[in-house]
Scaffold this motif. Structure first.
Motif, short mmCIF file in Angstrom:
data_model
loop_
_atom_site.label_atom_id
_atom_site.label_comp_id
_atom_site.label_asym_id
_atom_site.label_seq_id
_atom_site.Cartn_x
_atom_site.Cartn_y
_atom_site.Cartn_z
N MET A 1 0.83 -1.20 0.00
CA MET A 1 0.00 0.00 0.00
C MET A 1 0.86 1.25 0.00
O MET A 1 0.75 2.05 0.91
N PRO A 2 1.75 1.43 -0.97
CA PRO A 2 2.65 2.59 -0.92
C PRO A 2 1.92 3.92 -0.93
O PRO A 2 2.35 4.88 -0.28
N ILE A 3 0.76 4.01 -1.65
CA ILE A 3 0.00 5.27 -1.66
C ILE A 3 -0.51 5.58 -0.26
O ILE A 3 -0.43 6.72 0.22
N ALA A 4 -1.02 4.58 0.44
CA ALA A 4 -1.53 4.78 1.80
C ALA A 4 -0.41 5.23 2.73
O ALA A 4 -0.60 6.11 3.57
N ASN A 5 0.76 4.62 2.58
CA ASN A 5 1.91 5.00 3.41
C ASN A 5 2.28 6.47 3.18
O ASN A 5 2.50 7.22 4.13
N VAL B 1 -6.43 1.29 11.54
CA VAL B 1 -5.68 2.53 11.69
C VAL B 1 -6.11 3.53 10.62
O VAL B 1 -6.33 4.72 10.90
N LEU B 2 -6.27 3.05 9.39
CA LEU B 2 -6.69 3.93 8.31
C LEU B 2 -8.10 4.47 8.55
O LEU B 2 -8.42 5.61 8.16
N GLU B 3 -8.95 3.69 9.19
CA GLU B 3 -10.31 4.16 9.50
C GLU B 3 -10.26 5.33 10.49
O GLU B 3 -11.04 6.28 10.38
N ILE B 4 -9.32 5.27 11.44
CA ILE B 4 -9.16 6.38 12.38
C ILE B 4 -8.68 7.63 11.64
O ILE B 4 -9.15 8.75 11.89
N VAL B 5 -7.74 7.44 10.70
CA VAL B 5 -7.25 8.56 9.89
C VAL B 5 -8.40 9.18 9.11
O VAL B 5 -8.52 10.41 9.02
N CYS B 6 -9.27 8.34 8.55
CA CYS B 6 -10.44 8.85 7.80
C CYS B 6 -11.33 9.69 8.69
O CYS B 6 -11.83 10.74 8.27
#
Length: 249
Positions: free
Chosen positions: A1-5, A47-52
């Motif tokens: 997931m390089p874009i997410a990173n 973790v990404l859901e928290i970022v959202c």
């Protein structure tokens, strides 16, 4: 997931948060966030859901879009703003960041991660702010923030100038700097509090020097001498005088 990173790193810098601050908000360890940003690990979905939730984004935004291209490069905009206004952002180095600063002081990426502020009375120049701890520079109280301007050449520095000195062996200290006469290989660092004796450092060990321009401290931090402190100082000075007399005689 390089874009997410990449998006995680971009969003953190967008808010001006350190890795420590952002990791607390995400409920993970700072080292894990570092692994995400350096693409050594894929961020978990939770973790990404928290970022959202924090940034009002969707998982699709984070996983499939380069947010830095979508919204513009924030770091580049901030640097351009510095040049346009003539009022520099002043990176702030708190005590807790001192150890990291010794390793990253010359890394633009590290400096960009530091929180910044501006002062209306300072225009142009290269400034940095450091939090100091201890009583060696009394009456400047412990916990004060010293705003210093970069010393580009030791030759231009006047003797007894108060400076933040960053060196390999001593770390980050706030002292008055005395040049050792004709010798340019040694510097003497002197405390305002006479209880602390002067000491020398090798000029080649000094990584950076910032000449103090302003001191920021809380009104409640105003330091007052008590009679015990004064008595100890007088005793210490008397002992130094006796030692000097013996050497002379």
């Amino acid at each position: 997931m390089p874009i997410a990173n990449q998006n995680l790193k971009y969003l953190r810098k967008l808010r001006g948060w350190t890795q420590e601050e952002f990791s607390v908000k995400l409920g993970i360890k700072r080292s894990l966030l570092g692994a995400y940003e350096e693409e050594r690990a894929d961020p978990r979905i939770d973790v990404l859901e928290i970022v959202c939730d924090i940034f009002k984004l969707t998982l699709d935004d984070i996983l499939r879009k380069d947010l830095s291209e979508t919204k513009g490069n924030y770091i580049a905009k901030r640097r351009n703003l510095k040049l346009a206004t003539g009022r520099p952002d002043i990176p702030f180095v708190p005590v807790k960041a001192a150890a990291g600063y010794l390793a990253g002081y010359a890394d633009p990426e590290f400096v960009d991660e530091l929180n910044t502020f501006t002062l209306p009375m300072l225009a142009g120049g290269n400034y940095r702010a450091f939090e100091i701890i201890g009583d060696s520079m009394l009456p400047t109280p412990s916990g004060s923030v010293i705003v210093g301007e970069k010393v580009e050449s030791i030759d231009l520095l006047k003797n007894d100038s108060p400076c933040i000195v960053v060196s390999r062996n001593e770390g980050i200290v706030y002292k008055r700097v005395q040049k050792a006469g004709r010798s340019k290989s040694k510097l003497t660092l002197v405390s305002d509090n006479p209880v602390y004796h002067p000491y020398t450092v090798n000029a080649e060990d000094v990584l950076e020097m910032w000449q103090a321009q302003m001191v920021i401290s809380k009104a409640s931090q105003q330091q007052r001498w008590d009679m015990g402190q004064i008595a100890n100082i007088v005793t210490d000075l008397q002992e130094q005088v006796v030692t000097l007399r013996k050497r002379i005689n």
